[in-house]
Design a protein around this motif. Structure first.
Motif, PDB file in Angstrom:
ATOM      1  N   ALA A  29      21.675   2.763  29.856  1.00 38.99           N
ATOM      2  CA  ALA A  29      22.219   2.819  31.212  1.00 38.99           C
ATOM      3  C   ALA A  29      21.099   3.018  32.222  1.00 38.99           C
ATOM      4  O   ALA A  29      20.025   3.515  31.907  1.00 38.99           O
ATOM      5  N   GLN A  31      27.241  -0.362  34.872  1.00 41.62           N
ATOM      6  CA  GLN A  31      26.968  -1.765  34.563  1.00 41.62           C
ATOM      7  C   GLN A  31      28.202  -2.595  34.888  1.00 41.62           C
ATOM      8  O   GLN A  31      29.337  -2.176  34.680  1.00 41.62           O
ATOM      9  N   ARG A  32      27.984  -3.769  35.429  1.00 44.19           N
ATOM     10  CA  ARG A  32      29.081  -4.697  35.724  1.00 44.19           C
ATOM     11  C   ARG A  32      28.891  -5.938  34.871  1.00 44.19           C
ATOM     12  O   ARG A  32      27.902  -6.076  34.139  1.00 44.19           O
ATOM     13  N   THR A  33      29.813  -6.859  34.980  1.00 42.11           N
ATOM     14  CA  THR A  33      29.647  -8.164  34.344  1.00 42.11           C
ATOM     15  C   THR A  33      29.427  -9.204  35.430  1.00 42.11           C
ATOM     16  O   THR A  33      29.797  -9.010  36.591  1.00 42.11           O
ATOM     17  N   SER A  49      23.887 -11.556  28.870  1.00 42.08           N
ATOM     18  CA  SER A  49      24.112 -10.130  29.114  1.00 42.08           C
ATOM     19  C   SER A  49      24.434  -9.382  27.822  1.00 42.08           C
ATOM     20  O   SER A  49      24.194  -8.181  27.708  1.00 42.08           O
ATOM     21  N   GLU A  50      24.969 -10.084  26.830  1.00 39.83           N
ATOM     22  CA  GLU A  50      25.322  -9.451  25.563  1.00 39.83           C
ATOM     23  C   GLU A  50      24.972 -10.378  24.401  1.00 39.83           C
ATOM     24  O   GLU A  50      25.089 -11.602  24.523  1.00 39.83           O
ATOM     25  N   ARG A  57      21.366  -7.705  32.312  1.00 38.34           N
ATOM     26  CA  ARG A  57      22.554  -6.909  32.618  1.00 38.34           C
ATOM     27  C   ARG A  57      22.622  -6.629  34.115  1.00 38.34           C
ATOM     28  O   ARG A  57      21.682  -6.056  34.679  1.00 38.34           O
ATOM     29  N   HIS A 106      23.890  -4.961  37.728  1.00 36.72           N
ATOM     30  CA  HIS A 106      24.361  -3.704  38.298  1.00 36.72           C
ATOM     31  C   HIS A 106      24.554  -3.906  39.790  1.00 36.72           C
ATOM     32  O   HIS A 106      23.743  -4.573  40.450  1.00 36.72           O
ATOM     33  N   ASP A 151      18.889  -5.904  35.227  1.00 35.98           N
ATOM     34  CA  ASP A 151      18.035  -5.229  34.258  1.00 35.98           C
ATOM     35  C   ASP A 151      17.708  -6.252  33.178  1.00 35.98           C
ATOM     36  O   ASP A 151      18.571  -6.624  32.386  1.00 35.98           O
TER      37      ASP A 151
END
Length: 415
Positions: free
Chosen positions: A2, A16-18, A152-153, A178, A180, A189
Motif C-alpha cells: 500500500a 488503491q483504485r482500479t 495492475s494485477e 497500480r 491511486h 505506482d
C-alpha cells in the motif's frame, strides 16, 4: 504493497483504485500515456517505441499493443492490460514468434507508419539509426525478442508460467501498474515484479550456470568459441578466455582502469600483474624475475598504462561469460560490442598462404599458414590491394569487415 501519506507521526493509507473505477481506458488512456514514457515500464534498458497496434503479418487478426526496440537492437513486445492480465503471456509469446524474423527495413516501415499516425515529421530510418547509434552501414536486428507484460494485477498462474519461461532462457518481464486517486489526480505506482530488480543479477547468474551445465553434459570440457564484434572490428573463433581478454583490452583502450575491471569481477581477485616502465615481453618477465606467467605476455598482448606495463590473466573457470558481461556493463561508451558462439563455416576461399572464411553468423576469419590472424581487417586490406579490390562501396562508404571479406572471397574465386 500500500501507499501511505506521512503526516507528523501518522501514516494515512492512500487507497488503491482500479483503472475501471477511474474511468481510464486501456488503449485510449493507459497505452497512450505509456508510449510517451516507455522508460517507465522498461527500467534499466533504453527503449524506443517502433509502432502501436502493430499487426502487419499474414493470417493474424490480433495486434501488438506497443512494438519497441531496445538499445541492443532487440525487438520488444509490450502487452498492456487494464486490470486482469490473465493469459497475456501466451498472447505475447505468439506475437514474439511472429515478429522474430523482422528485418531492419520492415522495422523502418513500421516506424514510418507510426510516426505518420501521431503526426510526427521525423525520418523513420534516421530516428532508429540515431537511437542505435548506427549512423551508417547495415543494421541487423537481434534474433532475441524480449517481452514486457504490464498490468495492475498478475495471477499466480501467469507469474508461475513467466518464471518457468524465464528459466528456459526467455526474457519476459512483468511490470505492475497500480493506480491511486489523490486530490483529483491519478498517480501510478509502477514497479517490476518479475524479475525483481534486486534478484535480476542472481537470475542471470543462475541462467548462465544452467547453460554451462548443459554444455558440460555433452562433453567433459566446454570448447565453445565465440565471434566478437567491436564496431567495425570483427574477431572470430575466440576461446572464452581470449574473448574476455579482448573485451578487457577494449575497456582499457576506452580508459577504464585495471582497478575498475577487477572490481567488476570480484570473485577473481587480482587479474593483472604489473611492472614499472613501458616494457616488452622479455623486459617485463625480467623485471618480475620470472620465465613464465599465467598471463598474456606477448608484445602485442601487454597493456601500457600510466607508466606501467600490465599483463592480464589467462586463468578462467566456469564464470568467464559472466565476467565478460560484467565488464560490458561498466564499459565506457564507444563502438557497440557484441558476441555470439561461433557457427559453422558458410564460405571459404584460399589465396596463397591465406584462407579467408565466413561463418554462418557472418563473421570473417583469416588464417595465414594455418594460424589465425587477429585482428583480420589489416590483412583483408592487404589482400584487397593485391587483388585490386577497392575498399569502398558505390556510395563512397568503406566496406566493413564482413563486406570486405565477402568481396575478397568472390575475387579469389574469379581468378
Amino acid at each position: 504493497m500500500a501507499l501511505y501519506e506521512i503526516s507528523g507521526e501518522k501514516l494515512t493509507p492512500i487507497g488503491q483504485r482500479t483503472f475501471a473505477e477511474l474511468g481510464l481506458l486501456e488503449r485510449a488512456n493507459i497505452q497512450r500515456a505509456v508510449r510517451t514514457h516507455i522508460a517507465a515500464i522498461t527500467p534499466g534498458v533504453r527503449t524506443m517505441v517502433l509502432a502501436e497496434e502493430f499487426g502487419d503479418w499474414v493470417g493474424a487478426n490480433r495486434r501488438i499493443d506497443l512494438l519497441c526496440l531496445d538499445e541492443n537492437a532487440r525487438l520488444v513486445v509490450v502487452e498492456l492490460k487494464r486490470d486482469d492480465g490473465a493469459h497475456m503471456e501466451l498472447q505475447a509469446l505468439r506475437y514474439a514468434a511472429m515478429i522474430s524474423t523482422m528485418r531492419f527495413d520492415q522495422a523502418v516501415e513500421a516506424h514510418r507508419k507510426y510516426l505518420l499516425s501521431i503526426g510526427a515529421k521525423e525520418d523513420a530510418e534516421q530516428a532508429i539509426r540515431e537511437f542505435l547509434d548506427r549512423e551508417e552501414g547495415a543494421v541487423a536486428l537481434s534474433d532475441t525478442v524480449r517481452i514486457v507484460l504490464a498490468s495492475s494485477e498478475f495471477s499466480q498462474e501467469l507469474t508461475t508460467a513467466v518464471l518457468w519461461l524465464n528459466k528456459q532462457r526467455l526474457d519476459i518481464r512483468c511490470v505492475q501498474m497500480r493506480p491511486h486517486a489523490v486530490d483529483g489526480r491519478v498517480l501510478l505506482d509502477i514497479h517490476q515484479v518479475i524479475p525483481l530488480p534486486e534478484a535480476e543479477q542472481y537470475q542471470v547468474a543462475v541462467r548462465e550456470k544452467s547453460m554451462e551445465q548443459d554444455a558440460a553434459r555433452t562433453q567433459d570440457r566446454d570448447l565453445t568459441r565465440y565471434d566478437l564484434s567491436i564496431g567495425d572490428l570483427s574477431l572470430s573463433n575466440l576461446p572464452k578466455r581470449r574473448l574476455v581478454y579482448e573485451v578487457v583490452a577494449e575497456a582499457i583502450r576506452r580508459g577504464l582502469s585495471a582497478e575498475s575491471i577487477e572490481a567488476a569481477i570480484p570473485w577473481k581477485g587480482s587479474l593483472f600483474v604489473s611492472a614499472d616502465g613501458n616494457l616488452n615481453e622479455s623486459g617485463f618477465l625480467a623485471a618480475l624475475g620470472q620465465k613464465k606467467l599465467r598471463c598474456y605476455t606477448g608484445d602485442e598482448d601487454l597493456f601500457h598504462v600510466a607508466g606501467k606495463t600490465l599483463a592480464f590473466t589467462t586463468q578462467w573457470g566456469t564464470r568467464t561469460l559472466r565476467a565478460v558481461e560484467n565488464v560490458l556493463k561498466v564499459m565506457p561508451t564507444g563502438d557497440e560490442i557484441s558476441y555470439a558462439p561461433t557457427t559453422a563455416v558458410a564460405d571459404e576461399a584460399t589465396y596463397g598462404k591465406y584462407v579467408v572464411r565466413q561463418r554462418e553468423s557472418g563473421a570473417i576469419e583469416v588464417e595465414e599458414d594455418g594460424v589465425a590472424v587477429l585482428p583480420v581487417k589489416p590483412v583483408l586490406r592487404q589482400l584487397a590491394a593485391e587483388l585490386q579490390i577497392g575498399l569502398e562501396n558505390s556510395n563512397g562508404n568503406e566496406f566493413n569487415t564482413r563486406q570486405l571479406g565477402v568481396q575478397i572471397m568472390t575475387a579469389i574465386r574469379n581468378i
